[in-house]
Design an enzyme around this catalytic site. Structure first.
Site, PDB file in Angstrom:
ATOM      1  N   ASP A   1      27.269   6.273  95.677  1.00 47.95           N
ATOM      2  CA  ASP A   1      28.206   6.725  96.710  1.00 47.95           C
ATOM      3  C   ASP A   1      29.415   7.335  96.011  1.00 47.95           C
ATOM      4  O   ASP A   1      30.051   6.677  95.189  1.00 47.95           O
ATOM      5  CB  ASP A   1      28.614   5.513  97.568  1.00 47.95           C
ATOM      6  CG  ASP A   1      29.482   5.873  98.768  1.00 47.95           C
ATOM      7  OD1 ASP A   1      30.290   6.803  98.655  1.00 47.95           O
ATOM      8  OD2 ASP A   1      29.367   5.195  99.807  1.00 47.95           O
TER       9      ASP A   1
ATOM     10  N   SER B   1      31.482   4.111 106.861  1.00 48.38           N
ATOM     11  CA  SER B   1      32.696   4.365 106.085  1.00 48.38           C
ATOM     12  C   SER B   1      33.920   3.728 106.753  1.00 48.38           C
ATOM     13  O   SER B   1      33.938   2.511 106.970  1.00 48.38           O
ATOM     14  CB  SER B   1      32.860   5.882 105.919  1.00 48.38           C
ATOM     15  OG  SER B   1      33.852   6.174 104.966  1.00 48.38           O
TER      16      SER B   1
ATOM     17  N   HIS C   1      26.946   8.725 100.368  1.00 47.55           N
ATOM     18  CA  HIS C   1      27.875   8.065 101.279  1.00 47.55           C
ATOM     19  C   HIS C   1      27.485   8.164 102.759  1.00 47.55           C
ATOM     20  O   HIS C   1      27.478   7.170 103.474  1.00 47.55           O
ATOM     21  CB  HIS C   1      29.295   8.613 101.076  1.00 47.55           C
ATOM     22  CG  HIS C   1      30.300   7.923 101.933  1.00 47.55           C
ATOM     23  ND1 HIS C   1      30.559   6.571 101.827  1.00 47.55           N
ATOM     24  CD2 HIS C   1      31.102   8.377 102.936  1.00 47.55           C
ATOM     25  CE1 HIS C   1      31.478   6.232 102.716  1.00 47.55           C
ATOM     26  NE2 HIS C   1      31.818   7.303 103.400  1.00 47.55           N
TER      27      HIS C   1
END
Length: 249
Positions: free
Chosen positions: A194, A97, A224
């Site tokens: 996601d 991320s 995610h």
């Protein structure tokens, strides 16, 4: 300010001393090192020297995070990089991320980085960009723990500081504008589904980096936080394979 908050159990930075090849491992926005520790442990088991820094303001309390800037997060990762530089000849960087965003940042800045592995990295989140301008709102709901496996929970904040969202947007803009500076071998992981970072981010990264060697791998069984999800073994296996291939050249 930060000193008044204790580090949450499981959110501590981790360091594993191994051979002369180092892997820098970065967690994401509002998350903690817990999301990356299984990867760090697997890479250490394979013999590598691993550093998993705790990004400033993370793994404590969301009010602590509110006091930090994206420059602070960069410094946290650069400190980890320096720790590895003192011990290793070759360094790879991976992150989830915003950790993936920071991974790209490092590759843009340090040409000596041998290869990178961004996982569901973020370079543009239009929905978040709109949020940073909310008047009078200090905290938003949590964005953590987007995981397909119902038995796993991410150690992440239950609130997201609006000020921190603005910092993330600045970091993404900086990184997105310099993607052409990434020239090292790159292995990109993207979850098909996601709910935090649109998968289109990974395609944009793939298309805009200047690396000759680049690959995009789609993860079909994870959301995610893929590093804690069903596809964790695939991420570990393919990353170790990627590193081995580069080292054999």
């Amino acid at each position: 300010m930060s000193n008044q908050y204790a580090i949450l159990e499981g959110a501590e930075p981790f360091y594993f001393e191994g051979n002369k090849i180092g892997i820098l491992v970065s967690h994401g926005f509002t998350g903690s090192t817990q999301s990356m520790r299984p990867l760090g442990e697997a890479y250490a088991k394979a013999g590598y020297t691993v550093c998993g820094p705790r990004l400033k303001g993370h793994g404590t309390h969301y009010e602590d995070m509110e006091q930090t800037t994206h420059e602070d997060w960069i410094v946290s990762v650069e400190e980890g990089y320096q720790w590895l530089k003192e011990r290793c000849d070759i360094i790879f960087v991976t992150g989830l991320s915003m950790g993936g965003t920071l991974t790209l940042y490092m590759a843009e800045k340090y040409e000596s980085i041998k290869g990178i592995i961004p996982i569901n990295a973020a370079v543009e989140l239009p929905d978040l960009a709109a949020v940073q301008n909310l008047d009078g709102v200090r905290f938003l709901d949590a964005i953590g723990s987007d995981i397909k496996n119902p038995e796993i929970k991410e150690l992440a904040y239950e609130k997201t500081p609006v000020k921190s969202v603005g910092e993330l947007v600045q970091l993404m803009e900086k990184v997105k504008g310099n993607l052409h500076k990434v020239t090292c071998p790159t292995l990109i992981f993207v979850s098909e589904e996601d709910h935090v970072v649109p998968p289109s981010n990974s395609n944009l990264i793939y298309e805009n980096i200047a690396s000759d060697q680049k690959q995009l791998i789609t993860l079909n069984e994870s959301y995610h936080v893929a590093t804690l999800d069903h596809d964790q073994p695939i991420i570990i296996e393919k990353t170790l394979q990627f590193i081995k291939e580069i080292l054999s050249k």
